[in-house]
Design an enzyme around this catalytic site. Sequence first.
Site, short mmCIF file in Angstrom:
data_model
loop_
_atom_site.label_atom_id
_atom_site.label_comp_id
_atom_site.label_asym_id
_atom_site.label_seq_id
_atom_site.Cartn_x
_atom_site.Cartn_y
_atom_site.Cartn_z
N TYR A 139 -6.26 6.76 -8.12
CA TYR A 139 -7.43 7.64 -8.03
C TYR A 139 -8.19 7.47 -6.70
O TYR A 139 -9.13 8.17 -6.42
CB TYR A 139 -8.38 7.44 -9.21
CG TYR A 139 -7.87 8.00 -10.53
CD1 TYR A 139 -6.62 8.60 -10.64
CD2 TYR A 139 -8.65 7.94 -11.66
CE1 TYR A 139 -6.17 9.12 -11.85
CE2 TYR A 139 -8.21 8.46 -12.88
CZ TYR A 139 -6.97 9.05 -12.96
OH TYR A 139 -6.54 9.57 -14.15
N GLY B 1 0.05 2.54 -13.45
CA GLY B 1 -0.88 1.44 -13.18
C GLY B 1 -1.25 0.64 -14.42
O GLY B 1 -0.42 0.39 -15.30
N VAL B 2 -2.51 0.27 -14.50
CA VAL B 2 -3.00 -0.56 -15.61
C VAL B 2 -2.85 0.18 -16.94
O VAL B 2 -2.53 -0.44 -17.97
CB VAL B 2 -4.45 -1.03 -15.36
CG1 VAL B 2 -5.45 0.10 -15.46
CG2 VAL B 2 -4.84 -2.13 -16.32
N ASP B 3 -3.04 1.47 -16.95
CA ASP B 3 -2.91 2.28 -18.17
C ASP B 3 -1.50 2.16 -18.74
O ASP B 3 -1.31 1.87 -19.93
CB ASP B 3 -3.25 3.74 -17.85
CG ASP B 3 -3.37 4.64 -19.07
OD1 ASP B 3 -3.59 4.12 -20.18
OD2 ASP B 3 -3.25 5.86 -18.90
N ILE C 160 -4.34 -7.97 -16.49
CA ILE C 160 -5.30 -7.79 -17.58
C ILE C 160 -4.63 -7.80 -18.96
O ILE C 160 -5.26 -8.14 -19.95
CB ILE C 160 -6.17 -6.53 -17.37
CG1 ILE C 160 -7.45 -6.62 -18.22
CG2 ILE C 160 -5.37 -5.26 -17.64
CD1 ILE C 160 -8.53 -5.64 -17.81
#
Length: 170
Positions: free
Chosen positions: A124, A31-33, A10
């Site tokens: 999560y 992760g993505v964060d 992303i």
Amino acid sequence: MKLKVIQSDITTIQVDAIVNAANTSLLGGGGVDGAIHRKGGAEILEACRKIRATQGNCKVGEAVITTAGKLPAIYVIHTVGPVWNKGGKEKESLLKKCYINSLKLAIENNIKTIAFPNISTGIYKFPKELAAKIAIETVRNFEEPSQIDEVTFVCFDEENFELYKKIVEK
């Protein structure tokens, strides 16, 4: 509103806004964060700190918007997904709110193209198939979609990509 599903990172997507699966602190994580904060640079972290100074943490299901820093997008919409634990309707409702609140922020900021990750399906532990159904159904049923031209679901892993593709093609 056009829906797309791709398998990619992303942080490389050129859209008006990418959505970050953030944690309540807004200060980056895994992760993505973590990837968004690393690749976007200090501008994103600074913008998140300013938000924290005025409103505190971001609650689960809520969303805030910042610059995208060095990313190819213009904005990052940070939303906090629920931790699955034992699951239940409350967790499903909170995940739905992540998509609704992100789309509302997109409209408020005249965003035409937006890319979502697979919110809450990593650390999560939200069940991937259920998360995909909630994401796609919520976006499809969003009451104000006319302003948003395109929503892209960006799947990092093959499993999510196949699940999203199957549901979108239905």
